[in-house]
Design an enzyme around this catalytic site. Structure first.
Site, mmCIF file in Angstrom:
data_model
loop_
_atom_site.group_PDB
_atom_site.id
_atom_site.type_symbol
_atom_site.label_atom_id
_atom_site.label_comp_id
_atom_site.label_asym_id
_atom_site.label_seq_id
_atom_site.Cartn_x
_atom_site.Cartn_y
_atom_site.Cartn_z
ATOM 1 C CG ASP A 246 61.720 42.671 50.134
ATOM 2 O OD1 ASP A 246 61.501 42.830 51.550
ATOM 3 O OD2 ASP A 246 60.845 42.151 49.351
ATOM 4 C CE1 TYR B 216 55.685 36.276 47.631
ATOM 5 C CE2 TYR B 216 56.395 37.124 49.511
ATOM 6 C CZ TYR B 216 55.311 36.828 48.951
ATOM 7 O OH TYR B 216 54.216 37.198 49.249
ATOM 8 C CE1 TYR C 43 50.693 33.332 48.568
ATOM 9 C CE2 TYR C 43 50.990 32.757 50.483
ATOM 10 C CZ TYR C 43 51.265 33.686 49.567
ATOM 11 O OH TYR C 43 51.745 34.893 49.751
ATOM 12 C CE LYS D 47 57.226 38.127 55.890
ATOM 13 N NZ LYS D 47 55.697 37.680 56.089
#
Length: 429
Positions: free
Chosen positions: A248, A149, A19, A277
């Site tokens: 998620d 997200y 980003y 993760k």
């Protein structure tokens, strides 16, 4: 050896960071090594050690240079680093599959091993699509809530917040799905939101393949915590209208919010669960999608006759071996008590931020502590102010937050929270 100045110069001129602008890049810190909960950074003044408040974007839950995880990697390297999963299998993949099935909510016993969190969401959405394709219904929409997200590849982007999210640039290019308002924050009334959400869902019910959510905590969309009742309500809506439920839990899984899965705190077992993760303890990239026998059968009954996804590095043995070792470490400690310990320290340590004029909210959930400002964070200055106090943080939008490794001591938790409060006060007042 590349000199410090040459290394940063090449990085600035040639390497893209997440980003970030290539033509006007933000400053970066050179990491020399990492051990325990500390990063050793090269600074202009020389090497310094700082406490990592971020768990390397929430995945290094056991810290760094962990003997048990190092040993798992070395042992697996002595056998094989990788083999294709097409037509072959191996013990690390089978062991990991067993461990995930045992840990997951009951009934989620079919496991697809993916490359990354974004890919796991891609796979979950494909599963939902294929599950409905079998009977000609052809459901083409996903239902979710604003503020979420789900990853940076195109299908996950399409169910990430369409207006305020980081992917709003791609509006008009992404598939258009159905977005309800973000659920109210934990403890706020739900009835008005429920009524509006139900009305919106019923307008699109025949087209909805699945409801997809980050249960309890929306991560990179704003660290917004919301009530388990909202999760239960959305799951019930989905099932009443023949849609699947996808959770998620890439950020929320493996005890981050206080229970093994956020699903446990909600009392809901999804049809599809995405994990990632922390799965490998931050050593290498790996994710997984777990689903039920019923969904797997529906996918196989679609015209393709199989799940149409197969990453080159699917079930990489190194990743699977270290993931098994990471799950062993998690199981060796009472994580409910450990996360409660971290939560208490975050709650106490961040409380003084409530008295700062720049701060709009302070909240904690499990091993997550958030200071929300009323204006965007001056990322560069707050980062430097925290580094000067011996802590690495990575603010975004209007948030300065910590998701520390689970092995962080009380003393280091105090260091983290003090640095955050003082950095915010110094920069924003």
């Amino acid at each position: 050896m590349t000199s410090y100045d040459d290394l940063l110069a090449f990085d600035r001129d040639h390497l893209w960071h997440p980003y970030s602008s290539m033509t006007a890049p933000s400053p970066v810190q050179q990491v020399l090594s990492a051990r325990g909960v500390r990063l050793r950074l090269q600074r202009d003044s020389g090497p310094v050690e700082v406490v990592d408040a971020m768990s390397s974007w929430w995945c290094a839950i056991h810290g760094y240079a962990v003997p048990e995880l190092d040993a798992a990697v070395v042992d697996q390297l002595g056998r094989m680093s990788h083999v294709m999963f097409g037509g072959l299998t191996h013990e690390p993949a089978v062991q990991l599959g067993r461990r995930l099935v045992d840990l997951a909510p009951a009934g989620l016993d079919k496991v697809f091993l993916a490359d990354s969190g974004s890919v796991s969401v891609e796979v979950a959405m494909k599963m939902a699509w294929q599950a409905h394709a079998r009977d000609g219904i052809g459901r083409t929409k996903f239902f979710t809530v604003r503020g979420g997200y789900h990853g940076d590849t195109f299908s996950p982007m399409s169910v990430t917040d369409p207006d305020g999210g980081m992917h709003s640039l791609y509006a008009g290019f992404l598939p258009e799905h159905v977005f309800a308002d973000r659920p109210p924050a934990t403890g706020e009334p739900l009835e008005e939101w429920k009524s509006a959400t139900q009305a919106l869902f019923e307008q699109h019910a025949d087209d909805v393949a699945a409801v997809i959510l980050e249960p309890l905590l929306q991560g990179a969309g704003g660290m917004h915590a919301y009530d388990p009742e909202a999760v239960r309500f959305l799951a019930t809506l989905a099932r009443e209208h023949g849609a699947l439920v996808i959770f998620d839990e890439i950020a929320t899984g493996f005890w981050r919010t206080g229970t093994a899965w956020a699903a446990d705190a909600c009392g809901v077992t999804p049809d599809v669960l995405c994990v990632g993760k922390a799965l490998t303890g931050g050593y290498v990239t790996l994710a997984a999608v777990l689903t039920t026998a019923e969904v797997a059968a529906a996918v196989d009954a679609s015209p393709a006759g199989a799940m149409m996804h197969g990453p080159t590095f699917m079930a990489n043995p190194l990743a699977c071996a270290v993931a098994v070792a990471s799950l062993d470490l998690l199981a060796a400690t009472d994580q409910a008590a450990n996360i409660a310990r971290i939560n208490a320290a975050l709650d106490e340590g961040l409380a003084p931020a409530r008295d700062l004029g720049s701060v709009a909210d302070v909240r904690t959930l499990g091993a997550v502590g958030v200071v929300e400002l009323g204006t965007p964070v001056d990322v560069r200055r707050v980062t430097e102010a925290a580094l000067a106090r011996g802590v690495w943080v990575r603010p975004f939008r209007n948030l300065v937050y910590s998701m520390p490794p689970y092995v962080t001591s009380e003393e280091d938790l105090r260091t983290i929270t003090t640095a955050i409060v003082e950095a915010v006060e110094e920069v924003h007042g």
